[in-house]
Design a protein around this motif. Sequence first.
Motif, PDB file in Angstrom:
ATOM      1  N   LEU A  34     -44.422 -31.889 -61.257  1.00 45.81           N
ATOM      2  CA  LEU A  34     -44.592 -31.192 -62.302  1.00 45.81           C
ATOM      3  C   LEU A  34     -43.504 -29.898 -62.388  1.00 45.81           C
ATOM      4  O   LEU A  34     -42.916 -29.570 -63.512  1.00 45.81           O
ATOM      5  CB  LEU A  34     -45.850 -30.681 -62.562  1.00 45.81           C
ATOM      6  N   LEU A  35     -43.594 -29.163 -61.305  1.00 45.96           N
ATOM      7  CA  LEU A  35     -42.660 -28.018 -61.226  1.00 45.96           C
ATOM      8  C   LEU A  35     -41.163 -28.256 -61.101  1.00 45.96           C
ATOM      9  O   LEU A  35     -40.313 -27.545 -61.468  1.00 45.96           O
ATOM     10  CB  LEU A  35     -43.089 -27.293 -60.017  1.00 45.96           C
ATOM     11  N   SER A  36     -40.810 -29.545 -60.799  1.00 48.21           N
ATOM     12  CA  SER A  36     -39.489 -29.942 -60.895  1.00 48.21           C
ATOM     13  C   SER A  36     -39.150 -30.239 -62.243  1.00 48.21           C
ATOM     14  O   SER A  36     -37.951 -29.827 -62.598  1.00 48.21           O
ATOM     15  CB  SER A  36     -39.282 -31.364 -60.057  1.00 48.21           C
ATOM     16  N   ARG A  37     -39.833 -30.871 -62.925  1.00 44.51           N
ATOM     17  CA  ARG A  37     -39.374 -31.005 -64.302  1.00 44.51           C
ATOM     18  C   ARG A  37     -39.847 -29.810 -65.521  1.00 44.51           C
ATOM     19  O   ARG A  37     -39.172 -30.091 -66.398  1.00 44.51           O
ATOM     20  CB  ARG A  37     -40.298 -32.483 -65.105  1.00 44.51           C
ATOM     21  N   ALA A  38     -40.871 -29.048 -65.079  1.00 43.93           N
ATOM     22  CA  ALA A  38     -40.925 -27.937 -65.721  1.00 43.93           C
ATOM     23  C   ALA A  38     -41.276 -26.836 -64.890  1.00 43.93           C
ATOM     24  O   ALA A  38     -42.591 -26.408 -64.918  1.00 43.93           O
ATOM     25  CB  ALA A  38     -42.226 -28.313 -66.959  1.00 43.93           C
ATOM     26  N   PRO A  39     -40.328 -26.063 -64.524  1.00 40.17           N
ATOM     27  CA  PRO A  39     -40.676 -24.940 -63.494  1.00 40.17           C
ATOM     28  C   PRO A  39     -41.288 -23.749 -64.028  1.00 40.17           C
ATOM     29  O   PRO A  39     -42.033 -22.882 -63.376  1.00 40.17           O
ATOM     30  CB  PRO A  39     -39.296 -24.675 -62.952  1.00 40.17           C
ATOM     31  N   GLU A  40     -41.265 -23.467 -65.443  1.00 40.47           N
ATOM     32  CA  GLU A  40     -41.998 -22.551 -65.916  1.00 40.47           C
ATOM     33  C   GLU A  40     -43.563 -22.581 -65.929  1.00 40.47           C
ATOM     34  O   GLU A  40     -44.015 -21.756 -66.533  1.00 40.47           O
ATOM     35  CB  GLU A  40     -41.504 -22.345 -67.256  1.00 40.47           C
ATOM     36  N   THR A  41     -43.991 -23.751 -65.771  1.00 40.69           N
ATOM     37  CA  THR A  41     -45.471 -24.180 -65.662  1.00 40.69           C
ATOM     38  C   THR A  41     -46.279 -23.069 -64.854  1.00 40.69           C
ATOM     39  O   THR A  41     -45.658 -23.034 -63.441  1.00 40.69           O
ATOM     40  CB  THR A  41     -45.759 -25.393 -65.379  1.00 40.69           C
ATOM     41  N   THR A  42     -47.379 -22.474 -65.080  1.00 45.04           N
ATOM     42  CA  THR A  42     -48.122 -21.805 -64.171  1.00 45.04           C
ATOM     43  C   THR A  42     -49.311 -22.703 -63.636  1.00 45.04           C
ATOM     44  O   THR A  42     -49.998 -23.254 -64.213  1.00 45.04           O
ATOM     45  CB  THR A  42     -48.862 -20.671 -64.948  1.00 45.04           C
ATOM     46  N   VAL A  43     -48.890 -22.809 -62.361  1.00 45.32           N
ATOM     47  CA  VAL A  43     -49.913 -23.682 -61.562  1.00 45.32           C
ATOM     48  C   VAL A  43     -50.864 -22.826 -60.506  1.00 45.32           C
ATOM     49  O   VAL A  43     -50.224 -22.044 -59.549  1.00 45.32           O
ATOM     50  CB  VAL A  43     -49.029 -24.605 -60.566  1.00 45.32           C
ATOM     51  N   ILE A  44     -52.116 -22.687 -60.659  1.00 43.75           N
ATOM     52  CA  ILE A  44     -53.137 -21.978 -59.937  1.00 43.75           C
ATOM     53  C   ILE A  44     -53.998 -22.909 -59.193  1.00 43.75           C
ATOM     54  O   ILE A  44     -54.733 -23.718 -59.678  1.00 43.75           O
ATOM     55  CB  ILE A  44     -53.898 -20.955 -60.697  1.00 43.75           C
ATOM     56  N   ILE A  45     -54.194 -22.796 -57.922  1.00 41.51           N
ATOM     57  CA  ILE A  45     -55.106 -23.488 -57.119  1.00 41.51           C
ATOM     58  C   ILE A  45     -56.247 -22.438 -56.648  1.00 41.51           C
ATOM     59  O   ILE A  45     -56.236 -21.318 -56.139  1.00 41.51           O
ATOM     60  CB  ILE A  45     -54.631 -23.835 -55.729  1.00 41.51           C
ATOM     61  N   LYS A  46     -57.480 -22.737 -57.312  1.00 42.50           N
ATOM     62  CA  LYS A  46     -58.713 -21.916 -56.997  1.00 42.50           C
ATOM     63  C   LYS A  46     -59.402 -22.411 -55.827  1.00 42.50           C
ATOM     64  O   LYS A  46     -59.556 -23.486 -55.735  1.00 42.50           O
ATOM     65  CB  LYS A  46     -59.813 -21.925 -58.324  1.00 42.50           C
ATOM     66  N   SER A  47     -59.417 -21.532 -54.752  1.00 43.00           N
ATOM     67  CA  SER A  47     -60.326 -21.994 -53.772  1.00 43.00           C
ATOM     68  C   SER A  47     -61.672 -22.341 -53.677  1.00 43.00           C
ATOM     69  O   SER A  47     -62.184 -21.951 -54.651  1.00 43.00           O
ATOM     70  CB  SER A  47     -59.988 -21.079 -52.504  1.00 43.00           C
ATOM     71  N   GLY A  48     -62.214 -22.885 -52.462  1.00 36.85           N
ATOM     72  CA  GLY A  48     -63.755 -23.416 -52.749  1.00 36.85           C
ATOM     73  C   GLY A  48     -64.611 -21.722 -52.280  1.00 36.85           C
ATOM     74  O   GLY A  48     -63.937 -20.866 -51.813  1.00 36.85           O
ATOM     75  N   GLU A  86     -52.875 -24.386 -46.368  1.00 37.54           N
ATOM     76  CA  GLU A  86     -51.775 -24.895 -45.261  1.00 37.54           C
ATOM     77  C   GLU A  86     -50.693 -25.751 -46.002  1.00 37.54           C
ATOM     78  O   GLU A  86     -49.547 -25.478 -45.779  1.00 37.54           O
ATOM     79  CB  GLU A  86     -52.393 -25.410 -44.030  1.00 37.54           C
ATOM     80  N   MET A  87     -51.628 -26.743 -46.658  1.00 36.81           N
ATOM     81  CA  MET A  87     -50.690 -27.657 -47.413  1.00 36.81           C
ATOM     82  C   MET A  87     -49.781 -27.383 -48.598  1.00 36.81           C
ATOM     83  O   MET A  87     -48.672 -27.870 -49.015  1.00 36.81           O
ATOM     84  CB  MET A  87     -51.554 -29.119 -47.607  1.00 36.81           C
ATOM     85  N   PHE A  88     -50.057 -26.169 -49.036  1.00 37.69           N
ATOM     86  CA  PHE A  88     -49.331 -25.836 -50.279  1.00 37.69           C
ATOM     87  C   PHE A  88     -48.644 -24.195 -50.021  1.00 37.69           C
ATOM     88  O   PHE A  88     -48.126 -23.834 -50.754  1.00 37.69           O
ATOM     89  CB  PHE A  88     -50.413 -25.404 -51.396  1.00 37.69           C
ATOM     90  N   ARG A  89     -48.831 -24.063 -48.779  1.00 38.63           N
ATOM     91  CA  ARG A  89     -48.133 -22.793 -48.307  1.00 38.63           C
ATOM     92  C   ARG A  89     -46.453 -22.485 -48.483  1.00 38.63           C
ATOM     93  O   ARG A  89     -46.197 -21.541 -49.090  1.00 38.63           O
ATOM     94  CB  ARG A  89     -48.455 -22.573 -46.681  1.00 38.63           C
ATOM     95  N   ASP A  90     -45.976 -23.641 -48.454  1.00 41.63           N
ATOM     96  CA  ASP A  90     -44.449 -23.599 -48.597  1.00 41.63           C
ATOM     97  C   ASP A  90     -44.026 -24.345 -49.962  1.00 41.63           C
ATOM     98  O   ASP A  90     -42.852 -24.486 -50.200  1.00 41.63           O
ATOM     99  CB  ASP A  90     -43.842 -24.324 -47.389  1.00 41.63           C
ATOM    100  N   ILE A  91     -44.805 -24.380 -50.955  1.00 42.44           N
ATOM    101  CA  ILE A  91     -44.511 -24.755 -52.264  1.00 42.44           C
ATOM    102  C   ILE A  91     -44.337 -23.735 -53.053  1.00 42.44           C
ATOM    103  O   ILE A  91     -45.152 -22.972 -53.707  1.00 42.44           O
ATOM    104  CB  ILE A  91     -45.853 -25.820 -52.725  1.00 42.44           C
ATOM    105  N   ASP A  92     -43.059 -23.659 -53.759  1.00 39.40           N
ATOM    106  CA  ASP A  92     -42.731 -22.526 -54.549  1.00 39.40           C
ATOM    107  C   ASP A  92     -43.252 -22.835 -56.141  1.00 39.40           C
ATOM    108  O   ASP A  92     -43.483 -24.054 -56.250  1.00 39.40           O
ATOM    109  CB  ASP A  92     -41.160 -22.388 -54.906  1.00 39.40           C
ATOM    110  N   GLY A  93     -43.622 -21.555 -56.594  1.00 38.93           N
ATOM    111  CA  GLY A  93     -44.347 -21.830 -57.557  1.00 38.93           C
ATOM    112  C   GLY A  93     -45.625 -22.008 -57.849  1.00 38.93           C
ATOM    113  O   GLY A  93     -46.175 -22.060 -59.132  1.00 38.93           O
ATOM    114  N   VAL A  94     -46.498 -22.160 -56.866  1.00 40.95           N
ATOM    115  CA  VAL A  94     -47.910 -22.329 -56.782  1.00 40.95           C
ATOM    116  C   VAL A  94     -48.559 -21.006 -56.329  1.00 40.95           C
ATOM    117  O   VAL A  94     -48.296 -20.286 -55.590  1.00 40.95           O
ATOM    118  CB  VAL A  94     -48.246 -23.382 -55.838  1.00 40.95           C
ATOM    119  N   ILE A  95     -49.572 -20.749 -57.236  1.00 42.67           N
ATOM    120  CA  ILE A  95     -50.438 -19.532 -56.886  1.00 42.67           C
ATOM    121  C   ILE A  95     -51.764 -19.914 -56.406  1.00 42.67           C
ATOM    122  O   ILE A  95     -52.555 -20.858 -56.649  1.00 42.67           O
ATOM    123  CB  ILE A  95     -50.732 -18.876 -58.092  1.00 42.67           C
ATOM    124  N   LEU A  96     -52.107 -19.520 -55.091  1.00 40.00           N
ATOM    125  CA  LEU A  96     -53.462 -19.623 -54.309  1.00 40.00           C
ATOM    126  C   LEU A  96     -54.471 -18.597 -54.623  1.00 40.00           C
ATOM    127  O   LEU A  96     -53.979 -17.334 -54.321  1.00 40.00           O
ATOM    128  CB  LEU A  96     -53.112 -19.778 -52.927  1.00 40.00           C
TER     129      LEU A  96
END
Length: 625
Positions: free
Chosen positions: A540-554, A578-588
Amino acid sequence: MSLRRRKRFGSLSGTAPTKRALRPPGEARQGLRKGRHGADCYQTALRRARARGEIVGCTPMHPKPAVVRAWKVTSGTVEDPAPRESQRAIRAVSLTALWALNGGIHIKKFQPPRPKPVPRNNSSSIISAFDMGISDEEWERLQKAIDWPFPDQEITYLNQSTSPVHSTFSIVGLKESYQVGEKISVIITARDHNKDLKRYGGDFFKAKLFNAELKASVYGEVVDHRNGTYSVELLLPWEGQAQVFVRLEHSSEVVQFLKKYMESSFPRTHFNGYFEGPGPNKTRIREVVECYLKWGADGNWRKGDCCCEHKDIKTGTVWQCERPKKLSCDKLVRHAGGRMESPLNLFEQQLFTKQLTNVAISGDKKIINVFPSTAPIGTMEKCRSGMSTPVPAGFYLKDVWNSFVCKTRQFSPAQKANCLKNKIVYLMGDSTTRQWFEYLERNVPGIKRMNLHTHPKGGPLMAVELKNNIVVHWSMHGVPLRLGVVMPIIDLHYISNDIDEIAGGAHAVVVFTYCAHLVFHSITFYIYEVAKIRQSVVALLSRAPETTVIIKSGNTAGLKNIYQSDWYMLRLNTVMQEMFRDIDGVILLDVWQMTSCHYLPENIHPGPVVIANEIDMLLSYICPA
């Protein structure tokens, strides 16, 4: 068979078995004499059992010898070959109970009975990194991240476990006054029910600093020194008074059971599959069967040609349902949660009692006086992706969350609408993101829910606000999913599949959580699913890097038992981070600390005050100050 295990099963009463001890009681001996094989039958059976490597022992803690049991150990699993009549006789034997009054808690002291056999199939031990869709290096890194110390011995008495009554905490070098921004150190000392110091770590403690009048609190991370002592550093972020609060959520012995059953294939929860199709004379046939996840090379929870298999083409996840008697496998139409099943034996149940779970421990109750400081506290950095979550991640003051991650603000209803103007928000996951949907529905002026003719608790749901062109979606993730309502299974989508269907762009906000319903399943299956989601997010971020992606923790939960425990949730959170730690463009977006330290009772569905602060965090990332 090791000497230690042989000794444990050979003499559960703690003394070496004698010839007399190995003889059955009078009635049993009499029955053997009357049997057609004669009195030699019993001794012959004993000799043959020893020759086969079986272990012969007595029922523990009975004043007279009881029916002899032969235990056979095969592939690490204890099997009981005794017939049902013998098992009933043994269960009828009264165990000698020693009751001790321990700080107001009555403790039943007894030798544990034989544990329920845990199925060996579908175990994490037979799942490779390749099966999970990750590299060997990442699997090794994840194992280190979720590593947790466990008891160095198998306890056999309840009073050997950690006691919340006798465990204590103390503030190191407590001063008369402090300044805002300083820290205090707290030492936790774990003791068992005999008041003896614990020699190993693994207890699940939680700690916080609080002021009830100010509605202020801050989370403290507990560091395990693996020798029965723990330490916590607590920040003093507000002016006024503060106190330390520490609780024992689970003893290390209980955590050991949590891990064992999380990694086994024992179905702690079952699911119901609703099959429906045409019958004779224009009637409808309806059948309800049990369903479960298939995971691993030998992952059937029912053996033989028992089941229908429903495999998702894109994720590869396989869902099994018992084969209906009248309908074909393709007639599965609805899904719901089913019965719960506990794997705990009697001894394990004793350790899980409410008197020993999530209990505050005693310690320094002294008031800490905190005075203003000229040094600034907090951060002015704009909220964006790629930011790490410190400890503490923030603090509450007057019921408002002040973040240390980035500069957040409180949004008025009009500001909420302005922030979401021309946005499409995709909320995915479980009922905690549905709480976010319902909050926006109530607090964004002019937004209205569309009638999609779906269940309000199961979704999918959609709300729109025409003036500002706002669209908000919410949907549940796919099975395994424990629902209290019956839902069309076609409405349950895997998160990775839904993300693959989103074009993305500057107008798109994708928010997902994937935690609460996965506590019933193996950590390796969770990693497999998160790897699929990660793959879709990267695309998703490759085809549309302006997308806001947010992961809500438990978030923390209200129940602290074998089914739902914060220890499970903490483990899953760690894997996701840990699995999303190095993914650019992702908000934890870490809500764990927000729910762990708040004064409201912990609940899988946090209270309105907490949800309001979570939404302010969410909007601060969508519309940074």
